[in-house]
Design an enzyme around this catalytic site. Sequence first.
Site, short mmCIF file in Angstrom:
data_model
loop_
_atom_site.label_atom_id
_atom_site.label_comp_id
_atom_site.label_asym_id
_atom_site.label_seq_id
_atom_site.Cartn_x
_atom_site.Cartn_y
_atom_site.Cartn_z
N SER B 297 36.71 39.60 42.53
CA SER B 297 36.11 40.93 42.32
C SER B 297 36.75 41.99 43.21
O SER B 297 37.19 41.70 44.32
CB SER B 297 34.61 40.89 42.66
OG SER B 297 33.95 39.92 41.88
N HIS B 368 26.55 41.19 42.32
CA HIS B 368 26.68 39.72 42.35
C HIS B 368 25.67 39.07 43.29
O HIS B 368 25.13 38.01 43.00
CB HIS B 368 28.10 39.31 42.72
CG HIS B 368 29.10 39.61 41.63
ND1 HIS B 368 29.02 39.02 40.39
CD2 HIS B 368 30.16 40.44 41.58
CE1 HIS B 368 30.02 39.47 39.62
NE2 HIS B 368 30.72 40.34 40.31
#
Lengths: 445, 445, 445, 445
Positions: B297, B368
Amino acid sequence: MNRSGFFYDLLSTLFERQNIARVKGDGRSITSLCDDLIASASEVSGYNMGQQILSRFSELTQEDEIAFFEYLNEKMDIDIDRLQASTAAYQIDQSPENFANLLDAAEPKRQELLRRINRVPGTTGDLVKMRARLLKLLKDHPSFGRIDVDFQHLFGSWFNRGFLVPRRIHWQSPANILEKIIKYEAVHAINDWDDLRRRVEPPDRRCYAFFHPAMPDDPLIFVEVALVKGIPGSVQEILAENREILSPESADTAVFYSISNCQAGLRGVSFGNSLIKQVVEDLQAEVKSINTFVTLSPIPGLNRWLHQSVIDQPNTVVAAEDIEMAIESGELGGLKEQSQWLRRQAAHYLVNQKTRNGMPLDPVARFHLNNGAMLHDIHAGADLSPNGVRQSCGLMVNYLYDLKKVSQFHEGFAETHTVFTSREVKTLADAAAANSNGRKLKNGS
Amino acid sequence: MNRSGFFYDLLSTLFERQNIARVKGDGRSITSLCDDLIASASEVSGYNMGQQILSRFSELTQEDEIAFFEYLNEKMDIDIDRLQASTAAYQIDQSPENFANLLDAAEPKRQELLRRINRVPGTTGDLVKMRARLLKLLKDHPSFGRIDVDFQHLFGSWFNRGFLVPRRIHWQSPANILEKIIKYEAVHAINDWDDLRRRVEPPDRRCYAFFHPAMPDDPLIFVEVALVKGIPGSVQEILAENREILSPESADTAVFYSISNCQAGLRGVSFGNSLIKQVVEDLQAEVKSINTFVTLSPIPGLNRWLHQSVIDQPNTVVAAEDIEMAIESGELGGLKEQSQWLRRQAAHYLVNQKTRNGMPLDPVARFHLNNGAMLHDIHAGADLSPNGVRQSCGLMVNYLYDLKKVSQFHEGFAETHTVFTSREVKTLADAAAANSNGRKLKNGS
Amino acid sequence: MNRSGFFYDLLSTLFERQNIARVKGDGRSITSLCDDLIASASEVSGYNMGQQILSRFSELTQEDEIAFFEYLNEKMDIDIDRLQASTAAYQIDQSPENFANLLDAAEPKRQELLRRINRVPGTTGDLVKMRARLLKLLKDHPSFGRIDVDFQHLFGSWFNRGFLVPRRIHWQSPANILEKIIKYEAVHAINDWDDLRRRVEPPDRRCYAFFHPAMPDDPLIFVEVALVKGIPGSVQEILAENREILSPESADTAVFYSISNCQAGLRGVSFGNSLIKQVVEDLQAEVKSINTFVTLSPIPGLNRWLHQSVIDQPNTVVAAEDIEMAIESGELGGLKEQSQWLRRQAAHYLVNQKTRNGMPLDPVARFHLNNGAMLHDIHAGADLSPNGVRQSCGLMVNYLYDLKKVSQFHEGFAETHTVFTSREVKTLADAAAANSNGRKLKNGS
Amino acid sequence: MNRSGFFYDLLSTLFERQNIARVKGDGRSITSLCDDLIASASEVSGYNMGQQILSRFSELTQEDEIAFFEYLNEKMDIDIDRLQASTAAYQIDQSPENFANLLDAAEPKRQELLRRINRVPGTTGDLVKMRARLLKLLKDHPSFGRIDVDFQHLFGSWFNRGFLVPRRIHWQSPANILEKIIKYEAVHAINDWDDLRRRVEPPDRRCYAFFHPAMPDDPLIFVEVALVKGIPGSVQEILAENREILSPESADTAVFYSISNCQAGLRGVSFGNSLIKQVVEDLQAEVKSINTFVTLSPIPGLNRWLHQSVIDQPNTVVAAEDIEMAIESGELGGLKEQSQWLRRQAAHYLVNQKTRNGMPLDPVARFHLNNGAMLHDIHAGADLSPNGVRQSCGLMVNYLYDLKKVSQFHEGFAETHTVFTSREVKTLADAAAANSNGRKLKNGS
């Protein structure tokens, strides 16, 4: 050569998700689970709790079910104090935050609860069933009507016409869908698979249904249509086993001879109007020769009214006992000779008999007239099945959907409750009314 | 041999209804149309008005658009007097009727307006676009936030997870869907059809999306996944043109390397968590050898923070100018040598830097961690594209989804904002924090 | 509302079987495998051997490939002695047994071999590729033509029109199909995905293909169609990037502007006629306003013939060098001024120039005239791409499919090789022929 | 998430083409039409003639039908003179042209005729029906066997395993397919839709069929499978109405309890082996717990043989009358007590009784043994339906498909007609044989 491959593909998942296994319970009560689901922000545990709630609900005794609905009704209601405070705040400052708070305060928690349960793929049908259970309890527990308001609100949004999928039902349809057509047919019972086949296989018979993508196995409503020459006067000729099959291009008339709602839990969420409209559009595009769209409809309230009417105003044609006998035995007896009198009474009933708020007394009439149809004709001996005799001495009605006038008729009916009729029906109704008034006058004199 | 023929069939209609021709306008203004639609009970004329409204809206000048939203905001708001009266009535008598009245009074008319427009098949996407236009105006017209509250409320209900359809996207997918993947990719841009093909065709690359049945042509969100051996430390190796293709059964790790929301008009309606969950489930069932699920990410806020931090606390390793240069030029320059220092700062940023309400400063981290992932590793030189350097000096993060701990981590994060990390990341963060505190002490002394 | 759900379902398996993994070899040579496959009665081991044979074949060097075809040609040929004996036996006694023996003896073993390989699901395409390889060797190995006779026989049976599936290709088609359209386009090259999209997405552009159920991923032939107003005289206007899009209902003419065979291995198995017929039928049913079906076709042999013709009969209009230059450079140069002269020559070439057996010299003319089309018009400057200039000085032809005359024209052409033309084309051809004869006379004198 | 959208789409056309209207006749006789179709090169008029031929054929009287087949048999046979000339030419020069001529001469014209009829989409099934009619005439017209050789040759090529599509049949299958399953079931009759449902709906019951893409509405063959614990000894427990449903994962055995060929016109074109193989593969992939694949099969020839055997060698256990009674009444009577004796006789019959060419006398045994199965067990009282008693005194057999040995057993059976059995069956057969030999000895002495 159509262009829709991907979309078939897309729906396959709708099916797959039907198969999600129910999770095992973890000991919490159904109300604790509901409390926790409302409190939790976790999607994963939310799924689990949603599944447990539905699983528990399906196993409740009637007593526990009542207790559960009481919990929904009382513990998950609107918090009036909070609502009043939010309203006051919003009155002072119309900020989006205050507005959001107000909306939140004005929504009973059970709406959010139901939305969260619905996050579990494949559970929409379970919620529809939950409402069906609720509806059965309403009579004895009128206060549960509050929960029902919430169900109606959510279902109205979820089952919005824009989300519904119209499908033709035919002999190539999956057996698990067809068996539901057999089960749900509410007007002219389907006896077995051969009977079903006669209604969906021949090229001059059609069946159309609405589905919701989240309940792809289960129709919401369906309509049966016969393509014929000329407007028919009896359902027997439509359902006859050995009738001659017509090539669709030779037909000039589409007869809607049966409309059935399938989901008790969707009561009050109306689809019938949309479905008829959709089918008319589809048939117009497909079968160019058809220019008349008409129903062959029951008159469910006729005999009940007729019985009372004859008691109130005895006459020389039929006696209350005649009607009683028809209602009880499902046989016409001497009434068979009185078709013209019966047609007049039916016209009078449909055109002139009203509820307190000025609507036609007959529910089927209300439905079609509100859709913009007109009362076209009334037939005696049109449904000689025991059920047909019991409810309306075998009489049936044609409501005509004249596409050029549907809007105008709808507006007229909606605004002034005007019942548009053919000249024929008007004459019948007038004759009966004159008679009735005459008698009234006499009685009144 | 699957069993879902009928359901493919069912969805075909979803497509067909895309083609509904827009009706011609009849001279009424868009606001008159809205007034009339709210007033009308006719479904037929309702369709027509809904179509006209959307058609008009799409042609409004920006000025007229603002006027239209002002109309929605003011004229279609809640009637406070009516709400207070209904509340009072309900307080006295909690009858279902009073409850229904209260709910009705508490709902701004524009919600019903939007639901009625949505009755026209195929218009849900237009309403999503309408909100996208609204969102652009919010900054200059903050009061429009009230309308947005209503959009959010409706979309939250309509785009409920239970209604979404997960689909795999691959090289056999329709071109009109694939071109939207190219267009919507927001993390690592897809340059052309060959680049796209590298991400969806090889057996060790996957792409999954959520669709809504009423917008079958348009994905809502999609995620790109690489099946690899071991947790990767750079996106370059994942996107390399000439990399070796892996047989899925040889892979042990699924890397979520890109998640893109597709519909600006669905901002705040969260699907990402559900999609990741769904893909993890599907991959587990399909590729037995995979036991690790991890992201690669971006750290979108790193450089902005780093720049400020270096200004606040000058140090001997990098100067504010170094960061500025990276931000402006998209080139690392001398920072290339400082990977370990950068990793420590990134760890410090992700673990210790918080918003006012105690959440991690970084939006991707918030997403997340809230899903229940943990901060697993930080890599320098992991995204050396100009964009990657500009936002985070080329650093990227692995968030690890450990299925056994996802629930626990989610709860911990949700309740106490705890950021769960690997020992490695903790060590990095501690080192940076110690340093920073040391400096603070020094500075403070 | 179509009724074909199950059939979609049915084809899914066609796809699944594409994925059958190739088996590992077991050491036998490809010819031993063929011997064993012919000898074996076991289906299970037959599958395995079939897969091995194809796998081996795909890895053969050119030298080994030749050896393999020699084996097929010699070792798997007809046994003449056996055939003669069976013939004699059948002559004496026409019993079914004798007949079966005769048929068996008259069929080379390689036909049965190919049928047995084809039993492995998904291998039909591999056999088509095998023949494509064979065709490349024919020139140097003319005797392999015997094998080719067998391939043609089998493919003629397997790819019977009754087994082909017509499909429309559009922008919703799968990318893996669309990329094959780009690859296979043989007339007007498709440059990239945007170019493709211009040919399949707008409502006035169509593309149709034939597929075989055993090769669902790979088109056999496709045709591109433009819906236009009036018969067009140049392909540039059809392919223009910024042309105005026409609503299909405003079109009166369907132009077939490109037909491409996709499978080299199916040479001689003709589908083009069927496809055109199918598309004409579909378009007639779908777009009522279209009443003219016409091609815009290349004249592939024109320049070659013209060059020779000008050498043979020098004239005052153009010199052999002019034609040479066009052929070499792809540029018209001074020929641009000679359109009328070129049109006459083209008409003369198409109408009067014949092969030894009396057929038109031009292959495209042969194809369309044999389908029953007539030569409708000839346009100069109609394809100014380098390729168009190189082959025919930029000229193109309209072949007109007049549905009422297609049968009659086909018969006429088939029986007497009559070339039916419009008056316009006849006038052009006559003018050129007169001239040419005049010159011939002069030259001959 | 499967990837096969386009392929569903592709097959839709297979369905659409079912609907092609039959053309009107134009006065030519069926044989003139055949002559013309063979002579014509026009595809368009070929379609028309093909349709007319099929339409005429379906209306022929039996007498005319015979005349038509006589025409096919005599007028469309091989031209022996031409064949001999072509053979001679090929013997001298093996040129591809001579080879092509030879093949052409060696093929009776009726093969090409049938291929041309088959070009009309949707007619393959009609040709299958034509052969079914032919087969009925074979007994009285044995010379028609020549036509049948051609049908078999073509169908063998067209219905090649590689072209077949395996499909699971379930309760979601279209009703028009399911009614064919009811109709075609040849082993254990399906009484009605409820009986059908019990065989296709529960998760521990399966049904699989082969389809051909050109006959998507009509299965070619199907097999019914029960997933059970342990190898069952009677079909009653499988078909019981109120049996307990098993979750598939608890099953260890798949029982093939019924295999039915559907198309009389495809006699001799074998699919059963392939279907069993396919189903075994599919089940292995889907239900991991299943490790045993076994049939529960009838012994159709047992009673006929037993009757003769008892007449030949009278014994003290049963009399010829006992067997006769079972055959006639469908009731076991006293034989009920003789199960062990019957099992021995059945083993003896299956293992030791042979046709002239050394194959097992029992056709079902031949089928499964040739597939590579072994004779696993024999059960008395296993099919107590009248039909089961009539043909085999209620006995049934398990043939076991041991995947590791299927190839070896097949080879052994194919080469030496070895009947592989379990020890149990061998013991039974030995006991009966000993007895029988003993008696023979005695009788022979």
